[in-house]
Write a protein that holds these residues in place. Structure first.
Motif, PDB file in Angstrom:
ATOM      1  N   PHE A 172       0.676  -1.168  -0.083  1.00 11.98           N
ATOM      2  CA  PHE A 172       0.043   0.089   0.117  1.00 11.98           C
ATOM      3  C   PHE A 172       0.958   1.113  -0.008  1.00 11.98           C
ATOM      4  CE2 PHE A 172      -2.974  -3.130   0.929  1.00 11.98           C
ATOM      5  CZ  PHE A 172      -4.280  -2.411   0.676  1.00 11.98           C
ATOM      6  N   GLN A 173       2.261   1.000   0.122  1.00 12.83           N
ATOM      7  CA  GLN A 173       3.293   2.279  -0.131  1.00 12.83           C
ATOM      8  C   GLN A 173       3.146   3.464   0.721  1.00 12.83           C
ATOM      9  OE1 GLN A 173       2.668   3.337  -4.339  1.00 12.83           O
ATOM     10  NE2 GLN A 173       2.794   1.248  -5.230  1.00 12.83           N
ATOM     11  N   GLY A 174       2.514   3.130   2.045  1.00 12.95           N
ATOM     12  CA  GLY A 174       2.462   4.178   2.940  1.00 12.95           C
ATOM     13  C   GLY A 174       1.346   5.075   2.888  1.00 12.95           C
ATOM     14  N   ARG A 175       0.244   4.640   1.719  1.00 12.92           N
ATOM     15  CA  ARG A 175      -0.985   5.245   1.531  1.00 12.92           C
ATOM     16  C   ARG A 175      -0.874   6.729   1.204  1.00 12.92           C
ATOM     17  NH1 ARG A 175      -1.546   2.516   5.893  1.00 12.92           N
ATOM     18  NH2 ARG A 175      -2.019   4.511   7.500  1.00 12.92           N
ATOM     19  N   TYR A 176      -0.105   7.153   0.540  1.00 11.33           N
ATOM     20  CA  TYR A 176       0.088   8.539   0.133  1.00 11.33           C
ATOM     21  C   TYR A 176      -0.922   8.927  -1.003  1.00 11.33           C
ATOM     22  CZ  TYR A 176       2.540  12.959  -0.328  1.00 11.33           C
ATOM     23  OH  TYR A 176       2.708  14.485  -0.099  1.00 11.33           O
ATOM     24  N   PRO A 177      -1.599  10.116  -0.625  1.00 14.51           N
ATOM     25  CA  PRO A 177      -2.607  10.725  -1.647  1.00 14.51           C
ATOM     26  C   PRO A 177      -2.142  10.808  -3.158  1.00 14.51           C
ATOM     27  CG  PRO A 177      -2.828  12.044   0.409  1.00 14.51           C
ATOM     28  CD  PRO A 177      -1.413  11.139   0.447  1.00 14.51           C
ATOM     29  N   GLY A 178      -2.908  10.267  -3.925  1.00 14.82           N
ATOM     30  CA  GLY A 178      -2.711  10.607  -5.478  1.00 14.82           C
ATOM     31  C   GLY A 178      -1.907   9.217  -6.059  1.00 14.82           C
TER      32      GLY A 178
ATOM     33  N   TRP B   1      -7.474   8.091   6.204  1.00  9.67           N
ATOM     34  CA  TRP B   1      -7.008   6.739   5.521  1.00  9.67           C
ATOM     35  C   TRP B   1      -5.539   6.989   5.114  1.00  9.67           C
ATOM     36  CZ3 TRP B   1      -4.913   7.835   0.880  1.00  9.67           C
ATOM     37  CH2 TRP B   1      -5.623   8.669   0.076  1.00  9.67           C
ATOM     38  N   ASP B   2      -5.186   8.213   5.000  1.00 11.30           N
ATOM     39  CA  ASP B   2      -3.648   8.372   4.340  1.00 11.30           C
ATOM     40  C   ASP B   2      -2.720   8.283   5.407  1.00 11.30           C
ATOM     41  OD1 ASP B   2      -2.964  11.880   4.954  1.00 11.30           O
ATOM     42  OD2 ASP B   2      -4.761  10.999   5.583  1.00 11.30           O
ATOM     43  N   HIS B   3      -1.334   8.146   5.006  1.00  9.56           N
ATOM     44  CA  HIS B   3      -0.232   8.350   5.876  1.00  9.56           C
ATOM     45  C   HIS B   3       0.745   9.038   5.010  1.00  9.56           C
ATOM     46  CE1 HIS B   3       2.052   7.741   9.465  1.00  9.56           C
ATOM     47  NE2 HIS B   3       3.132   7.172   8.748  1.00  9.56           N
ATOM     48  N   VAL B   4       2.080   8.870   5.199  1.00  8.09           N
ATOM     49  CA  VAL B   4       3.096  10.025   4.717  1.00  8.09           C
ATOM     50  C   VAL B   4       3.987   9.151   3.624  1.00  8.09           C
ATOM     51  CG1 VAL B   4       2.979  11.183   6.725  1.00  8.09           C
ATOM     52  CG2 VAL B   4       4.845   9.279   6.463  1.00  8.09           C
ATOM     53  N   GLY B   5       3.844   8.042   2.997  1.00  5.24           N
ATOM     54  CA  GLY B   5       4.249   7.437   2.021  1.00  5.24           C
ATOM     55  C   GLY B   5       5.502   6.769   2.168  1.00  5.24           C
ATOM     56  N   GLY B   6       6.396   6.708   1.106  1.00  5.93           N
ATOM     57  CA  GLY B   6       7.588   6.083   1.322  1.00  5.93           C
ATOM     58  C   GLY B   6       8.599   6.539   0.632  1.00  5.93           C
ATOM     59  N   ALA B   7       9.736   5.971   0.252  1.00  2.00           N
ATOM     60  CA  ALA B   7      10.727   6.371  -0.496  1.00  2.00           C
ATOM     61  C   ALA B   7      10.621   7.584  -1.489  1.00  2.00           C
ATOM     62  CB  ALA B   7      11.603   5.269  -1.038  1.00  2.00           C
ATOM     63  N   ALA B   8       9.361   7.399  -2.288  1.00  2.00           N
ATOM     64  CA  ALA B   8       9.169   8.630  -3.285  1.00  2.00           C
ATOM     65  C   ALA B   8       9.115  10.031  -2.567  1.00  2.00           C
ATOM     66  CB  ALA B   8       7.982   8.229  -3.965  1.00  2.00           C
ATOM     67  N   GLN B   9       8.393   9.745  -1.365  1.00  2.04           N
ATOM     68  CA  GLN B   9       8.189  11.095  -0.547  1.00  2.04           C
ATOM     69  C   GLN B   9       9.180  11.472   0.380  1.00  2.04           C
ATOM     70  OE1 GLN B   9       5.474   8.796  -1.025  1.00  2.04           O
ATOM     71  NE2 GLN B   9       4.957   9.727  -2.666  1.00  2.04           N
ATOM     72  N   HIS B  10      10.069  10.650   0.727  1.00  3.79           N
ATOM     73  CA  HIS B  10      11.314  10.507   1.709  1.00  3.79           C
ATOM     74  C   HIS B  10      12.741  10.174   0.965  1.00  3.79           C
ATOM     75  CE1 HIS B  10       8.253  11.202   4.827  1.00  3.79           C
ATOM     76  NE2 HIS B  10       7.548  10.044   4.260  1.00  3.79           N
ATOM     77  N   PRO B  11      13.164  11.138   0.251  1.00  5.30           N
ATOM     78  CA  PRO B  11      14.539  10.742  -0.395  1.00  5.30           C
ATOM     79  C   PRO B  11      15.500  10.331   0.528  1.00  5.30           C
ATOM     80  CG  PRO B  11      13.815  12.961  -0.855  1.00  5.30           C
ATOM     81  CD  PRO B  11      12.959  12.343   0.140  1.00  5.30           C
TER      82      PRO B  11
ATOM     83  N   ALA C 140       0.713   1.968  10.480  1.00  6.11           N
ATOM     84  CA  ALA C 140       0.016   1.083  11.184  1.00  6.11           C
ATOM     85  C   ALA C 140      -0.984   1.653  12.241  1.00  6.11           C
ATOM     86  CB  ALA C 140       0.437  -0.270  11.605  1.00  6.11           C
ATOM     87  N   TRP C 141      -0.450   2.173  13.153  1.00  6.50           N
ATOM     88  CA  TRP C 141      -1.128   2.903  14.168  1.00  6.50           C
ATOM     89  C   TRP C 141      -1.672   4.038  13.469  1.00  6.50           C
ATOM     90  CZ3 TRP C 141       1.862   5.256  18.931  1.00  6.50           C
ATOM     91  CH2 TRP C 141       0.915   5.545  19.984  1.00  6.50           C
ATOM     92  N   ASP C 142      -0.946   4.922  12.950  1.00  8.69           N
ATOM     93  CA  ASP C 142      -1.437   6.311  12.423  1.00  8.69           C
ATOM     94  C   ASP C 142      -1.599   6.364  10.823  1.00  8.69           C
ATOM     95  OD1 ASP C 142      -1.790   8.963  11.877  1.00  8.69           O
ATOM     96  OD2 ASP C 142       0.303   9.786  12.511  1.00  8.69           O
ATOM     97  N   ASN C 143      -2.834   6.098  10.156  1.00  9.78           N
ATOM     98  CA  ASN C 143      -3.999   5.654  10.988  1.00  9.78           C
ATOM     99  C   ASN C 143      -4.546   4.459  10.506  1.00  9.78           C
ATOM    100  OD1 ASN C 143      -5.982   6.382  12.848  1.00  9.78           O
ATOM    101  ND2 ASN C 143      -7.143   7.595  11.398  1.00  9.78           N
ATOM    102  N   ALA C 144      -4.047   3.422  10.043  1.00  9.44           N
ATOM    103  CA  ALA C 144      -4.521   2.420   9.756  1.00  9.44           C
ATOM    104  C   ALA C 144      -5.482   1.913  10.854  1.00  9.44           C
ATOM    105  CB  ALA C 144      -3.779   1.118   9.408  1.00  9.44           C
ATOM    106  N   SER C 145      -5.144   2.157  12.080  1.00 13.97           N
ATOM    107  CA  SER C 145      -5.860   1.624  13.366  1.00 13.97           C
ATOM    108  C   SER C 145      -7.235   2.405  13.268  1.00 13.97           C
ATOM    109  CB  SER C 145      -5.072   1.830  14.393  1.00 13.97           C
ATOM    110  OG  SER C 145      -4.875   3.048  14.668  1.00 13.97           O
ATOM    111  N   GLY C 146      -7.093   3.800  13.148  1.00 11.43           N
ATOM    112  CA  GLY C 146      -8.491   4.462  12.992  1.00 11.43           C
ATOM    113  C   GLY C 146      -9.535   4.044  11.952  1.00 11.43           C
ATOM    114  N   THR C 147      -8.698   3.911  10.766  1.00  7.67           N
ATOM    115  CA  THR C 147      -9.531   3.583   9.605  1.00  7.67           C
ATOM    116  C   THR C 147     -10.175   2.241   9.654  1.00  7.67           C
ATOM    117  OG1 THR C 147      -7.990   4.696   8.306  1.00  7.67           O
ATOM    118  CG2 THR C 147      -9.311   2.902   6.979  1.00  7.67           C
ATOM    119  N   VAL C 148      -9.512   1.155  10.084  1.00  9.30           N
ATOM    120  CA  VAL C 148     -10.201   0.057  10.424  1.00  9.30           C
ATOM    121  C   VAL C 148     -11.160  -0.057  11.609  1.00  9.30           C
ATOM    122  CG1 VAL C 148     -10.040  -2.507  11.146  1.00  9.30           C
ATOM    123  CG2 VAL C 148      -8.141  -1.192   9.393  1.00  9.30           C
TER     124      VAL C 148
END
Length: 539
Positions: free
Chosen positions: A43-49, A306-316, A328-336
């Motif tokens: 899910f690649q850190g659920r970054y928007p777009g 539902w979103d989080h801060v992504g992965g390597a594409a957003q964090h060089p 997982a905690w922020d915020n897959a837990s709240g989403t679920v």
């Protein structure tokens, strides 16, 4: 008001009303399985777009379709598109100058004297010869008998303010109010007809950081005040303008006393120009609903981002061995957690009011999906009964306390307190006033629009060991995992407290969904006056 009626009969009535969906089937295993799914690396850190957004929304839609819920978005769709406009200053396009009573123009050097951002939706600012006023903190708080503006008309003028809010108990002491925020001050100035807002900067040691920030891309908050420009002005330049107007420091009095009223800077005018390029990122909220049987136009919303801060594409600079911020905690837990709440409602008799399960986009970018919803609501905010937001379920053994953000804001906490007491628990604040948590999650855009909003948090008074054990355990987990790549699913996560809290939140929502009354902001809340503007819609 609600607190005054908490006698034995009232308690019994609340508990009976809450019994429609008892939430005894909330499943720790389903919580764990859902979190494991949507916080997986795929899910690649659920970054928007990104593909991670598409996968997350598809998973959510499948859950609600399986439950038999209806699409809750616009025009019978599952999703609500949120267009995020991102602004980047055009190099060399910003300029500013002021003139005093003698008509002589004094240039203000961008980056040295002033930092300018075009605020209007077209990305351009062009102000010539606008009068200037000083409005202290720029706060109008009738519930606190506070009005920095007084009778001064600021239409077509530039408002100069100082940041923050007065210290002391009048403004909640250690817990800040919304009045300290720049967004509130811009809204208030715009509501009064101002064309721009300038914030005075008095900390010279950090001016360089402020100046650098003025060149960065920013994302406009949906529904933000459509001022022409916003700026930060250094102290020396501000004093030169005040001196030209014949105003020394003693002319303004004590702006923290409550006696100050806005002052015209007589004879001083300001000219400003700025231009920014715009690109648009489109993301989506997802909404599901159960339509009410008796009062379908009255709505209770459960929300989570539902979103989080992504992965390597957003964090060089992501570490080579862990390049995805799984969230997982922020915020897959709240989403679920919201999905699990919906499952309880789906299994119960249909409620009298409509219940909406809203999964908000781009919270990590500044609550932008929730702001987008509030700016263009699918269900009228005037007849939205409450928002119950879930951002990071507690991951611990059972606790006696149920912490909430913004304790003292509205009577949702009193209703929750009754339900908690029936289980030998109690409601407390979040214990971290310096964090300003009530203004940092997706319930806040609802509160800002006047909708009573509740945000539960992580308790620390463990059934076994109390605060002495629970507080350091929570602090250690938060420090280790919050917004870090280590925030991942584990079979060792303890959902006991999460299940307890979700039980209570389902009961609270059931009480609201099968009742006829409306939660109230408390008289000292800054949001009571906003809600009061739409009282007629709830008669």
């Amino acid at each position: 008001m609600f607190r005054k009626m908490m006698g034995g009969v009232a308690v019994a009535a609340v508990l009976l009303a809450a019994g429609t969906a008892s939430a005894q089937d909330v499943s720790a295993q389903r919580l764990s399985d859902g979190i494991r799914t949507i916080s997986a690396d795929a899910f690649q850190g659920r970054y928007p777009g990104t593909e991670g957004e598409r996968m997350t929304l598809a998973w959510l839609q499948a859950q609600y379709e399986e439950m038999g819920l209806e699409p809750g978005g616009p025009n019978g769709q599952w999703t609500q598109a949120i267009e995020l406009k991102r602004y980047t200053p055009v190099a060399g396009a910003a300029s500013a100058s002021w003139s005093g009573p003698d008509g002589v123009a004094h240039p203000l050097v961008p980056g040295t004297d002033i930092v300018i951002r075009a605020v209007s939706n077209d990305g351009r600012a062009a102000i010539a010869g606008a009068p200037v006023v000083f409005a202290g903190h720029g706060i109008y708080a009738p519930e606190r008998n506070w009005d920095d503006y007084g009778d001064l008309d600021v239409r077509g003028k530039v408002v100069v303010i100082v940041s923050g809010e007065p210290d002391g108990d009048l403004f909640n002491g250690a817990y800040a109010t919304n009045y300290q925020s720049g967004a509130y001050k811009a809204d208030e100035a715009f509501r009064r007809g101002a064309v721009g807002v300038i914030t005075l900067w008095t900390d010279g040691n950090s001016w360089e950081r402020v100046a650098q920030g003025g060149n960065r891309q920013r994302t406009l908050t949906p529904g933000a005040a459509d001022l022409e420009f916003a700026a930060i002005l250094n102290h020396d330049a501000a004093m030169a303008m005040a001196t030209a107007a014949g105003l020394g420091m003693d002319s303004f009095g004590d702006i923290a006393s409550g006696e100050f009223k806005a002052r015209e800077m007589t004879g001083v005018t300001l000219s400003v120009a700025a231009e920014e390029t715009i690109d648009t990122l489109t993301t989506h909220n997802l909404l599901a609903k159960i339509t009410g049987t008796e009062r379908p136009n009255e709505t209770i919303i459960y929300s989570a981002h539902w979103d989080h801060v992504g992965g390597a594409a957003q964090h060089p600079n992501a570490p080579a061995d862990d390049q995805i911020w799984n969230g997982a905690w922020d915020n897959a837990s709240g989403t679920v957690g919201v999905v699990e709440v919906a499952r309880q409602f789906a299994a119960a008799p249909k409620p009298e009011r409509t219940v909406v399960f809203a999964h908000m986009a781009a919270e990590e970018m500044g609550l932008l999906g929730s702001y987008g919803y509030a700016a263009d609501p699918v269900y009228p905010l005037e007849t939205t009964v409450a928002d119950i937001n879930i951002d990071m379920l507690p991951l611990s053994a059972p606790t006696r306390d149920l912490a909430i953000f913004g304790k003292g804001q509205n009577d949702l906490e009193d209703r929750l307190e009754v339900l908690a007491q029936a289980e030998g628990r109690y409601v407390t604040d979040d214990r971290e006033p310096e964090q300003g948590y009530y203004y940092r999650s997706d319930h806040f855009p609802f509160a800002r629009a006047g909708v009573p909003a509740l945000m539960p948090w992580h308790g620390v008074d463990l059934d076994g060991g109390g605060v002495a054990v629970g507080q350091p355990a929570y602090t250690a987990k938060f420090t280790a995992d919050y917004h870090k790549s280590s925030d991942e699913w584990s079979a060792e996560l303890d959902f006991s407290s999460a299940v307890e809290n979700l039980n209570l939140l389902v009961q609270l929502g059931s009480q609201l969904a099968n009742g006829e009354d409306w939660p109230m902001w408390k008289p000292t809340s800054e949001f009571a006056v906003v809600r009061a503007r739409s009282d007629a819609a709830r008669q």
